[in-house]
Each structure stands twice: as structure tokens, then as C-alpha cells.
Design a protein around this motif. Sequence first.
Motif, PDB file in Angstrom:
ATOM      1  N   LEU A 101     -66.511 -59.311  -0.555  1.00 53.59           N
ATOM      2  CA  LEU A 101     -65.830 -60.261   0.321  1.00 53.59           C
ATOM      3  C   LEU A 101     -64.310 -60.176   0.176  1.00 53.59           C
ATOM      4  CD1 LEU A 101     -68.189 -63.334  -0.139  1.00 53.59           C
ATOM      5  CD2 LEU A 101     -68.039 -61.830   1.846  1.00 53.59           C
ATOM      6  N   LEU A 102     -63.846 -59.932  -1.045  1.00 53.47           N
ATOM      7  CA  LEU A 102     -62.413 -59.770  -1.276  1.00 53.47           C
ATOM      8  C   LEU A 102     -61.882 -58.554  -0.511  1.00 53.47           C
ATOM      9  CD1 LEU A 102     -59.896 -60.728  -2.837  1.00 53.47           C
ATOM     10  CD2 LEU A 102     -60.572 -59.187  -4.676  1.00 53.47           C
ATOM     11  N   LEU A 103     -62.619 -57.444  -0.576  1.00 51.99           N
ATOM     12  CA  LEU A 103     -62.199 -56.236   0.109  1.00 51.99           C
ATOM     13  C   LEU A 103     -62.188 -56.435   1.625  1.00 51.99           C
ATOM     14  CD1 LEU A 103     -61.496 -53.191  -0.034  1.00 51.99           C
ATOM     15  CD2 LEU A 103     -63.945 -52.732   0.139  1.00 51.99           C
ATOM     16  N   LEU A 104     -63.257 -57.063   2.153  1.00 46.67           N
ATOM     17  CA  LEU A 104     -63.328 -57.288   3.601  1.00 46.67           C
ATOM     18  C   LEU A 104     -62.236 -58.237   4.085  1.00 46.67           C
ATOM     19  CD1 LEU A 104     -67.186 -57.599   4.179  1.00 46.67           C
ATOM     20  CD2 LEU A 104     -65.709 -55.637   4.631  1.00 46.67           C
ATOM     21  N   GLY A 105     -61.953 -59.262   3.303  1.00 48.11           N
ATOM     22  CA  GLY A 105     -60.915 -60.202   3.702  1.00 48.11           C
ATOM     23  C   GLY A 105     -59.549 -59.557   3.807  1.00 48.11           C
ATOM     24  N   VAL A 106     -59.283 -58.602   2.922  1.00 48.96           N
ATOM     25  CA  VAL A 106     -57.984 -57.927   2.930  1.00 48.96           C
ATOM     26  C   VAL A 106     -57.925 -56.855   4.009  1.00 48.96           C
ATOM     27  CG1 VAL A 106     -56.437 -56.444   1.581  1.00 48.96           C
ATOM     28  CG2 VAL A 106     -57.532 -58.424   0.514  1.00 48.96           C
ATOM     29  N   ARG A 107     -59.048 -56.136   4.214  1.00 48.45           N
ATOM     30  CA  ARG A 107     -59.036 -54.960   5.075  1.00 48.45           C
ATOM     31  C   ARG A 107     -59.393 -55.241   6.532  1.00 48.45           C
ATOM     32  NH1 ARG A 107     -57.407 -50.175   3.984  1.00 48.45           N
ATOM     33  NH2 ARG A 107     -59.321 -48.985   4.206  1.00 48.45           N
ATOM     34  N   GLU A 108     -60.253 -56.258   6.749  1.00 47.97           N
ATOM     35  CA  GLU A 108     -60.778 -56.477   8.087  1.00 47.97           C
ATOM     36  C   GLU A 108     -60.246 -57.776   8.690  1.00 47.97           C
ATOM     37  OE1 GLU A 108     -63.346 -54.635  10.066  1.00 47.97           O
ATOM     38  OE2 GLU A 108     -62.315 -53.173   8.826  1.00 47.97           O
ATOM     39  N   ARG A 109     -60.525 -57.960   9.970  1.00 53.31           N
ATOM     40  CA  ARG A 109     -60.219 -59.231  10.614  1.00 53.31           C
ATOM     41  C   ARG A 109     -61.050 -60.338   9.975  1.00 53.31           C
ATOM     42  NH1 ARG A 109     -55.445 -58.859  13.264  1.00 53.31           N
ATOM     43  NH2 ARG A 109     -55.356 -56.927  14.465  1.00 53.31           N
ATOM     44  N   TRP A 110     -60.524 -61.549  10.025  1.00 52.07           N
ATOM     45  CA  TRP A 110     -61.177 -62.654   9.319  1.00 52.07           C
ATOM     46  C   TRP A 110     -62.585 -62.902   9.839  1.00 52.07           C
ATOM     47  CZ3 TRP A 110     -62.860 -67.031  11.801  1.00 52.07           C
ATOM     48  CH2 TRP A 110     -62.391 -67.245  13.086  1.00 52.07           C
ATOM     49  N   THR A 111     -62.832 -62.600  11.112  1.00 50.04           N
ATOM     50  CA  THR A 111     -64.175 -62.824  11.660  1.00 50.04           C
ATOM     51  C   THR A 111     -65.218 -61.969  10.955  1.00 50.04           C
ATOM     52  OG1 THR A 111     -63.623 -61.210  13.383  1.00 50.04           O
ATOM     53  CG2 THR A 111     -63.326 -63.540  13.919  1.00 50.04           C
ATOM     54  N   VAL A 112     -64.852 -60.756  10.567  1.00 50.71           N
ATOM     55  CA  VAL A 112     -65.805 -59.861   9.888  1.00 50.71           C
ATOM     56  C   VAL A 112     -66.140 -60.392   8.497  1.00 50.71           C
ATOM     57  CG1 VAL A 112     -66.149 -57.527   9.002  1.00 50.71           C
ATOM     58  CG2 VAL A 112     -64.993 -57.868  11.182  1.00 50.71           C
ATOM     59  N   SER A 113     -65.116 -60.734   7.728  1.00 45.42           N
ATOM     60  CA  SER A 113     -65.361 -61.202   6.359  1.00 45.42           C
ATOM     61  C   SER A 113     -66.134 -62.528   6.351  1.00 45.42           C
ATOM     62  CB  SER A 113     -64.030 -61.352   5.611  1.00 45.42           C
ATOM     63  OG  SER A 113     -63.143 -62.179   6.340  1.00 45.42           O
ATOM     64  N   VAL A 114     -65.792 -63.432   7.268  1.00 41.83           N
ATOM     65  CA  VAL A 114     -66.518 -64.710   7.326  1.00 41.83           C
ATOM     66  C   VAL A 114     -67.972 -64.480   7.748  1.00 41.83           C
ATOM     67  CG1 VAL A 114     -66.647 -66.927   8.523  1.00 41.83           C
ATOM     68  CG2 VAL A 114     -64.444 -66.092   7.703  1.00 41.83           C
ATOM     69  N   SER A 115     -68.185 -63.555   8.686  1.00 50.12           N
ATOM     70  CA  SER A 115     -69.560 -63.252   9.118  1.00 50.12           C
ATOM     71  C   SER A 115     -70.391 -62.699   7.967  1.00 50.12           C
ATOM     72  CB  SER A 115     -69.529 -62.261  10.282  1.00 50.12           C
ATOM     73  OG  SER A 115     -68.848 -62.799  11.402  1.00 50.12           O
TER      74      SER A 115
END
Length: 399
Positions: A101-115
Motif C-alpha cells: 500500500l505504501l508503494l502504490l500510494g507513492v507511485r499510483e493515483r490515489w484511487t488505485v491505492s485506496v481500491s
Amino acid sequence: MTLLGVPALPLWTSRLWLLFCAVLITVAVPVTVADYDIGLPLAFAVCSVQAGSLALAVNWPRLGAGLHLVATAVVVLVNRDSPDQPWPLPITGLVSLGALLLLLGVRERWTVSVSVWWLSILMLVALVATSPDRYADPDQWGVNLTIYSSYTVTLLAAAIAVGQRGHIRRDLAQARRDVELEQAQRRYVEERARIARELHDVVAHSMSLVHMKALSAPFRLTGPRPADTDAEFNDIARLARAALTEMRQLLRALRSDEDASDPVPQPQVADLHELAAALVKAGTVIDLSVDERAGNTSPIVQLTIYRVVQEALSNVVRHAPAARTRVAVQVSDSQLVVSVHNEPSPRGGFAPVATTRPDRGGHGLRGMRERVSLLGGELSTGPTPDGGFAVEATIPAAA
């Protein structure tokens, strides 16, 4: 550098992330085997997929997230028969999901990490609901889910804050690059148009004169002459005509679409009277005074004089309709002075006057200044104490 639209991590960050994945699999395998009584091959396979999906998520975040959730579901299922150990997630699974989740939050749009976070919560709740033995005792899974939720929400919020800041910076940098490219393209087009304009002004008139004189020479010259003289004049006219044709082609390539008119011989000082007469018919009072010696200067100097007067009078028509205007072209031993001074408009305001300009050649104050500066002169413009406006160009006599 980007990969599939995802900005690449710096080299040191990638190495640090790979080191974390290596440490995770090194710790997760023995912990899973010792605490959950699982065979080494199965533990090694599941933990390898978990750590490998984290490494894969560096360049393929969505694919890595999907594989990691699948591996996490397998870990939950194989660990549910160990009632004395943390469930549904072991400590290593908690760490790996938080890292994802840390990696996705930094690398992707917030919608992806929250999903992905919501999918992980729903997956764990579904696995708890399908495990009757564990579901019967909330103490076995409730605390662990609460810890996971609090821990991942904190990580997710921090990661999204950092990630969105990075996305905004990249978007601004891209917008800045787009603006710079647009400005560079505009400067490029303007420079091409300026070169075409100056090339046209310098060459077209002289080449046209060469062509016309060569064609008319056999009729103007009297008396005996060699038999091949007419053929020589015809060759000169043909070469001049070919040069004009090639120059027109070059100017079409240099000029912008809105300024792609064919070049024609340019007006000179003698045409100022016609210009003034056309504007007088449109309602502008003009007092014109032209030194006859100005007609003996070079064609480019005469063209510059005409363009300065033309643009200045056009501004008078637009901004001071019907204003009395004095136009003077004076020649001395050291310099040539062109002055256009209009009085305040008797109509007041800035109402436009319906008129047709005799020749569209002006390019505003900037165009006048460019033309005068090419000859080594200076242009001064500004309001006058009587409420009018004055334009004065000074050109060295050497020009």
C-alpha cells in the motif's frame, strides 16, 4: 524515464526496495514454517510470491498488487489451522501488505491505492466469514484486523500525500515543458516570417527592376548594336524571372499560412502621395512634406520610410480618426528623419473608421522598429503635450 507510463524509481531506491524484498522472504519463510507448522516447500512458494510481487510492483504496480493479494489469501487459508498464532494475517503478511500500500500510494493515483486497500479489507473479511472455527472466536481475528486497518490507513494517508505531491509536480513540469515548446514554436514561426519579410523587401523590388529593364532594353536603346544583344538581354530577363520564381517558392515555405501572399514589387517614397490621398478620402487630414532627395536613396531605405509612414497613419485612423496629421520626410548630410505627428481626434474616443487600407504592409510598432534598426537607425514613439501622438524614425545617411 518511464515504464508503461509509470515513472521509474531512482537507482538507489530500487536497490533498497529489492533489499527489503530479500529480507522479507528471508524472515517470512522460517517464521511461517515454525509458527504455523507448514511444510517448507509450500511456505517458500507462498512467501516467494509475496516478496516477488512487491518487486514486480515497482514497474507493474497493478499486476504486482493482484499477485500479492492472491498470495495473501493463500497465506490466510493455510494458516487458519493454527489457533495459537495471529490470524488472519501473520506478522510478515501484515508488513508486506503495508509495504504494498505504501508503494502504490507513492507511485499510483490515489484511487488505485485506496481500491487495493478496500480489496484487502474485503478479502480478509470474506476469509474470516468462511472460516467457522476462527469466526467463532473474535479474539482470534478482531484485534488483528483492527491493527491492520489502523496501520494501513496511516501508511496509506502518508503515501498518498507524498505521491500526489509528486504527481502534481510532474504535471506542472509537463505543463511547463508544453508551454516552453509552444513558445519556442511561436518564436520559430515569427522568425521565419521576419526573415521572409526582410528577404522579400530587400530582393523582390531589385530583381523585378532587373527583369523589367532587361525586357525593355531592346526598345529603349537606339542606334546600331551587335546582333546578339537582344538575345543577351532576353537571357538576363529569363534568369531574373527564374530567380524571382525561386524566391517566391522560398518565401511560401518560410511564411506562415496567414502571411503567405505572393511577393510583389514594394512601394517607395514616391508612393507616399498615393497613400496620403487614399487616407484623405477616408476622412483623415494629412499635411505631407517629402524631401525630393529621399527618392534617391536605396530601395530598402525607401521601403522602410514608406512602411513607417504607413503604419503610423494606420494607427491614426484606428485610434485618432479625422485627426490632423503632419508627415515629414527630411534629408540632411548626416541623417534621414521621418516624422508623423497627429493632433487629438476631433471626434474623441477611439471609435474605428470604416476605411480600406491601400496596402497591408505594417507590422505595428515592433515591425517599424525592426525595419529601422536593420538600417542602423532609431525609432521613438509616444504621446505629445498637445494630446496627440508622434512617431519619429532617424536613419543614418550612410544607409
